[in-house]
Design a protein around this motif. Structure first.
Motif, PDB file in Angstrom:
ATOM      1  N   GLY A   1      31.020  42.888  45.559  1.00 50.74           N
ATOM      2  CA  GLY A   1      30.659  41.765  46.408  1.00 50.74           C
ATOM      3  C   GLY A   1      30.263  42.179  47.805  1.00 50.74           C
ATOM      4  O   GLY A   1      30.073  41.343  48.680  1.00 50.74           O
TER       5      GLY A   1
ATOM      6  N   GLY B   1      31.183  36.941  50.832  1.00 46.75           N
ATOM      7  CA  GLY B   1      31.958  35.726  51.076  1.00 46.75           C
ATOM      8  C   GLY B   1      31.757  35.182  52.482  1.00 46.75           C
ATOM      9  O   GLY B   1      31.968  33.995  52.733  1.00 46.75           O
TER      10      GLY B   1
ATOM     11  N   MET C   1      29.789  32.084  52.654  1.00 49.20           N
ATOM     12  CA  MET C   1      30.199  30.941  51.832  1.00 49.20           C
ATOM     13  C   MET C   1      31.259  30.124  52.531  1.00 49.20           C
ATOM     14  O   MET C   1      32.084  30.661  53.286  1.00 49.20           O
ATOM     15  CB  MET C   1      30.777  31.432  50.504  1.00 49.20           C
TER      16      MET C   1
ATOM     17  N   HIS D   1      34.648  28.630  47.829  1.00 52.73           N
ATOM     18  CA  HIS D   1      33.851  29.669  47.175  1.00 52.73           C
ATOM     19  C   HIS D   1      34.190  31.046  47.730  1.00 52.73           C
ATOM     20  O   HIS D   1      34.265  32.020  46.994  1.00 52.73           O
ATOM     21  CB  HIS D   1      32.363  29.390  47.370  1.00 52.73           C
ATOM     22  N   LYS D   2      34.387  31.070  49.028  1.00 53.09           N
ATOM     23  CA  LYS D   2      34.656  32.338  49.701  1.00 53.09           C
ATOM     24  C   LYS D   2      35.873  33.018  49.082  1.00 53.09           C
ATOM     25  O   LYS D   2      35.856  34.207  48.771  1.00 53.09           O
ATOM     26  CB  LYS D   2      34.904  32.058  51.189  1.00 53.09           C
TER      27      LYS D   2
ATOM     28  N   GLN E   1      37.136  32.412  46.185  1.00 53.06           N
ATOM     29  CA  GLN E   1      37.018  32.597  44.739  1.00 53.06           C
ATOM     30  C   GLN E   1      35.983  33.639  44.343  1.00 53.06           C
ATOM     31  O   GLN E   1      35.982  34.108  43.212  1.00 53.06           O
ATOM     32  CB  GLN E   1      36.629  31.256  44.086  1.00 53.06           C
ATOM     33  N   HIS E   2      35.108  33.967  45.267  1.00 54.84           N
ATOM     34  CA  HIS E   2      33.934  34.725  44.867  1.00 54.84           C
ATOM     35  C   HIS E   2      34.258  36.044  44.182  1.00 54.84           C
ATOM     36  O   HIS E   2      33.641  36.398  43.176  1.00 54.84           O
ATOM     37  CB  HIS E   2      33.000  34.953  46.059  1.00 54.84           C
ATOM     38  N   ASN E   3      35.223  36.764  44.732  1.00 53.32           N
ATOM     39  CA  ASN E   3      35.578  38.060  44.129  1.00 53.32           C
ATOM     40  C   ASN E   3      36.080  37.887  42.700  1.00 53.32           C
ATOM     41  O   ASN E   3      35.794  38.708  41.828  1.00 53.32           O
ATOM     42  CB  ASN E   3      36.628  38.772  44.974  1.00 53.32           C
TER      43      ASN E   3
ATOM     44  N   TYR F   1      35.108  35.423  40.730  1.00 50.28           N
ATOM     45  CA  TYR F   1      33.897  35.116  39.938  1.00 50.28           C
ATOM     46  C   TYR F   1      33.276  36.418  39.446  1.00 50.28           C
ATOM     47  O   TYR F   1      32.953  36.585  38.286  1.00 50.28           O
ATOM     48  CB  TYR F   1      32.818  34.405  40.777  1.00 50.28           C
TER      49      TYR F   1
ATOM     50  N   MET G   1      29.071  33.441  34.921  1.00 54.10           N
ATOM     51  CA  MET G   1      28.181  33.237  36.063  1.00 54.10           C
ATOM     52  C   MET G   1      26.824  32.723  35.605  1.00 54.10           C
ATOM     53  O   MET G   1      26.367  33.024  34.526  1.00 54.10           O
ATOM     54  CB  MET G   1      28.007  34.521  36.845  1.00 54.10           C
TER      55      MET G   1
END
Lengths: 206, 599
Positions: free
Chosen positions: B257, B283, B286, B290-291, B293-295, B297, B308
């Protein structure tokens, strides 16, 4: 035929029930006989040219509008006076109606007094002219019974031509002219040359 | 030894000839004085000594010559090279052993034969030329390669070298001296060598062509590589320019990421500088949920490759440097370099678009309103007509009432009746106007819970006059216990009324003997929607008319505006329903619309 206000019939032709109903009540209230029709076709069905009358005609109607009925009546040689009533005063339509002999063109909703006044005027005019009109009609009716040759002889006689002159013009014998003349007098139901000339004048042929 | 004999013989002959000469000279001796004789004798004696000495000398020389000649003969005979001596005419006068061996004949057999007899016929011409040249330019050495015919009829190639020998023959004829050297061995070797040479050459040639080819190919490869490198450079430049000129923000991240690269648009969209983003976690761009959760994801995606949305465009929110949020379109793609996975995100700032969409929607609403208003304007004439009728009737009924009141005999019942009619027409005019007003103001649907059967009854009530006028039979078939639905009652009633009016028009055109009939039905379809049908036995609709029937301003009526069905359709559509019709010429038409339960 004896004619008076009671013998005249006012015809109302409008597709709208409330208009027919109210107009019938109104016109009856001033002592006229009224017959109303919901369309031009039903009117034509019942129409009798021998019956003196006046026609109150709606312009906008389905299937056959006011103008079309006016045309149809003209085709039938009817001289019934027509008063148009219309929701919209469309100039081209109204002018066409007038050109075709309409006596008036009244915009809805109209002044009932004015309508009644126009009906009265037309009725009086009708009463005045009806006998002569009837007579003219009668004369024309008789005239249509003449043959082509008899009509030629008829025209020459009423223009004061002698038998000889007529025979010369038509290039036929004097005797033949005399025979035609006798037929003319008989068919036109004229007892003298004078009567025949008067008839020709009433009939518009002289 | 024979040579010695020859030389003795030669010596004797010499003595003889000398004595003969002397005898001829002796003719005058008798007349000489003794002194003269003495003198002469002395002279003779001296002369004799002198001669003897000379003789001695000669003998020595002759001996030497003989030795030399022997040597020559030996050399001549035993030389490995064939020697042949020819006379002027080309006849063989002498040949050594090697030559005899070469030609396969004995010396005796050879002597007196022509040299040309031993030459291959094909080489004769050349040999002849050689021979002539030899005679002509005797001081020059000539060489020729000819094929020699052996006694056993075999041919062997021979290198022939000639020289004009100045040895004078006894016959003082000039002789030619030919050396013949067998070529076969040499030639075979040479041939072999040349063959090998040729092979080698061929090999070398082939190898060199191969080499050349390889070289060329290499060169081509190099060129290709060069051009592809150029292309790559060009492409990179192009991509770079696209990358940087793109309106969309482009972010590449690695599997952790972490931002690998961003283009210029990203800095514009988010307000960050490039160095504030590259090397940081994505992140940063975001908003909160989302920020965080992104990792996860990313991890999930790398494990399952499922969760995704690769390829799809999603509408998300981004977070600018100043903390404000913005709507974005995001599409993702994935690529691999070696084992490493990278993701590219295309980010489009759609705040402007969103704003426009909102504006457009507002405009559309306004436009719809304006259109409707314009439509109203267009319909003004129609409305005037509709309002004019009851107004005219009211005026007339009122006039009738007035006249009744003036009349001597007042018929109260008739008066009451007429006043009631007047009132009815006034109400009718009011209805027309209120309907129009509701219609105009009904920009939004005012839904209320309605029983559709009540709407049908209400609409029918407004059409009942016409039924009576055209003596139309009408039938109602209303479904019992219909659930109430949420609709705009005024609008739906207007649609029903409109359909009924159309049906009345259709059946009123029927010929006299036909009984006009109109039926209105309501159904509950599949527990999901309510259907209303208005059926007539009118003339039906032609195929040409069918195509245009919902088109605004299309009408078959003299006084129609051509708006009715068009408006009905849009009203039903606004309720989520559909207005349809079936019609066949001569049988009649059925117009029906559905209204969904859910609204």
């Amino acid at each position: 035929m004896e004619i008076n206000k009671q013998t005249v019939i006012i015809y109302v032709v409008d597709d709208e029930f409330s208009i027919r109903d109210s107009l019938t009540l109104l016109i009856e209230s001033v002592g006229y006989k009224v017959k109303s029709y919901d369309s031009a076709l039903t009117f034509l069905d019942k129409f009798d040219p021998e019956q003196p009358g006046c026609l109150i005609l709606d312009m906008r109607m389905p299937y056959m509008n006011g103008l079309e009925l006016q045309e149809e009546l003209a085709d039938r040689c009817s001289e019934i006076p027509i008063i148009f009533i219309s929701g919209d005063a469309d100039v081209p339509i109204s002018s066409k109606a007038f050109r075709s002999g309409a006596v008036d063109f009244i915009e809805k909703p109209f002044d009932n007094e004015l309508l009644l006044k126009r009906i009265n005027e037309e009725t009086e005019k009708l009463l005045r002219t009806w006998p002569e009109a009837q007579e003219r009609k009668q004369i024309l009716k008789l005239y249509t019974k003449l043959t082509e040759r008899e009509r030629e002889v008829f025209m020459l006689i009423i223009h004061n031509h002698s038998t000889k002159e007529a025979a010369k013009k038509l290039k036929i014998s004097n005797r033949t002219v005399d025979t035609h003349r006798a037929h003319v007098m008989e068919k036109m139901q004229a007892d003298s040359l004078n009567t025949l000339i008067i008839m020709a004048m009433i009939g518009g042929m002289l | 030894m024979s040579k010695n004999k020859d030389s003795e013989k030669f010596h004797c002959e010499l003595c003889q000839r000398a004595e003969e000469r002397l005898e001829k000279a002796h003719a005058d001796i008798s007349r000489m004085t003794p002194e003269e004789i003495q003198k002469l004798a002395f002279e003779f004696q001296v002369y004799r000594v002198k001669l003897e000495m000379q003789n001695e000398e000669l003998r020595k020389t002759q001996l030497q010559l003989q030795v030399s000649r022997d040597r020559y003969h030996k050399l001549y005979d035993y030389a490995p090279v064939g020697f042949i001596t020819l006379n002027k005419k080309g006849y063989i006068t002498d040949a050594n052993q090697a030559a005899c061996l070469l030609l396969g004949c004995s010396k005796v057999q050879l002597q007196g034969t022509k040299q040309v007899n031993y030459i291959h016929t094909e080489d004769l011409e050349r040999f002849d030329l050689f021979f002539k040249q030899q005679k002509k330019f005797s001081n020059q050495q000539h060489r020729i390669e000819v094929r020699i015919k052996q006694a056993n009829k075999q041919f062997i190639p021979v290198l022939c070298q000639g020289s004009c020998n100045h040895i004078t023959d006894y016959d003082s004829e000039e002789a030619f001296f030919l050396t013949l050297q067998e070529m076969s061995e040499q030639k075979r070797a040479a041939h072999k060598i040349s063959q090998l040479n040729a092979q080698l050459e061929q090999k070398v040639c082939a190898q060199s062509t191969e080499l050349l080819r390889k070289n060329k190919k290499l060169l081509e490869n190099i060129n290709e590589i060069k051009s592809s490198k150029d292309l790559l450079v060009e492409r990179e430049a192009k991509l770079n320019s696209v990358f940087n000129a793109a309106v969309e923000g482009i972010v590449t991240i690695d599997e952790a990421g972490v931002i690998e690269s961003i283009n210029r648009a990203v800095t514009k969209i988010f307000g960050y500088q490039a160095d504030e983003l590259v090397g940081h976690n994505v992140g940063k761009l975001m908003p909160m949920p989302h920020k965080a959760q992104h990792n996860n994801y990313l991890k999930n995606y790398l494990l399952s490759h499922e969760t995704m949305n690769i390829g799809a465009i999603r509408q998300l929110e981004g977070r600018r440097k100043d903390g404000t949020l913005l709507p974005i379109d995001l599409s993702l793609s994935e690529y691999k370099i070696g084992e490493k996975v990278y993701f590219t995100g295309m980010i489009r700032d759609i705040s402007e678009r969103k704003r426009k969409e909102l504006l457009d929607k507002k405009h559309l609403n306004e436009l719809a309103h304006v259109t409707r208003m314009g439509l109203m304007g267009e319909m003004a004439a129609g409305i005037a007509h509709e309002v004019n009728q009851p107004l005219t009737a009211i005026a007339t009924y009122s006039q009738v009432c007035l006249r009744m009141l003036e009349c001597d005999k007042l018929d109260l019942i008739k008066l009451q009746e007429t006043i009631q009619k007047t009132e009815k027409q006034a109400l009718r005019a009011g209805q027309v106007i209120s309907r129009m007003r509701t219609f105009i103001s009904s920009n939004t649907i005012h839904r209320s819970s309605v029983d559709i059967n009540n709407l049908v009854q209400d609409a029918l009530g407004l059409a009942v006059d016409d039924f009576r006028q055209f003596s139309i039979q009408y039938g109602l078939d209303l479904a019992g216990s219909l659930p109430c639905i949420l609709v705009d009652g005024v609008q739906i009633e207007q649609v029903i009324l409109n359909l009924i009016k159309n049906s009345i028009d259709a059946v009123s055109k029927l010929p006299k003997n036909a009984q006009p009939r109109i039926g209105i039905q309501t159904y509950f379809v599949k527990n999901r929607e309510i259907e209303v049908r208005v059926k007539d036995n009118g003339l039906g609709i032609s195929n040409e008319e069918k195509a245009q029937i919902f088109t605004p301003f299309f009408t078959t009526k003299v006084s129609g505006m051509g708006m009715g069905l068009s408006i009905c359709q849009s009203l039903i559509a606004a309720h989520g329903g559909v207005l349809r019709f079936n019609s066949s010429i001569g049988k009649g038409s059925t117009f029906y619309f559905t209204l969904p339960m859910s609204g």
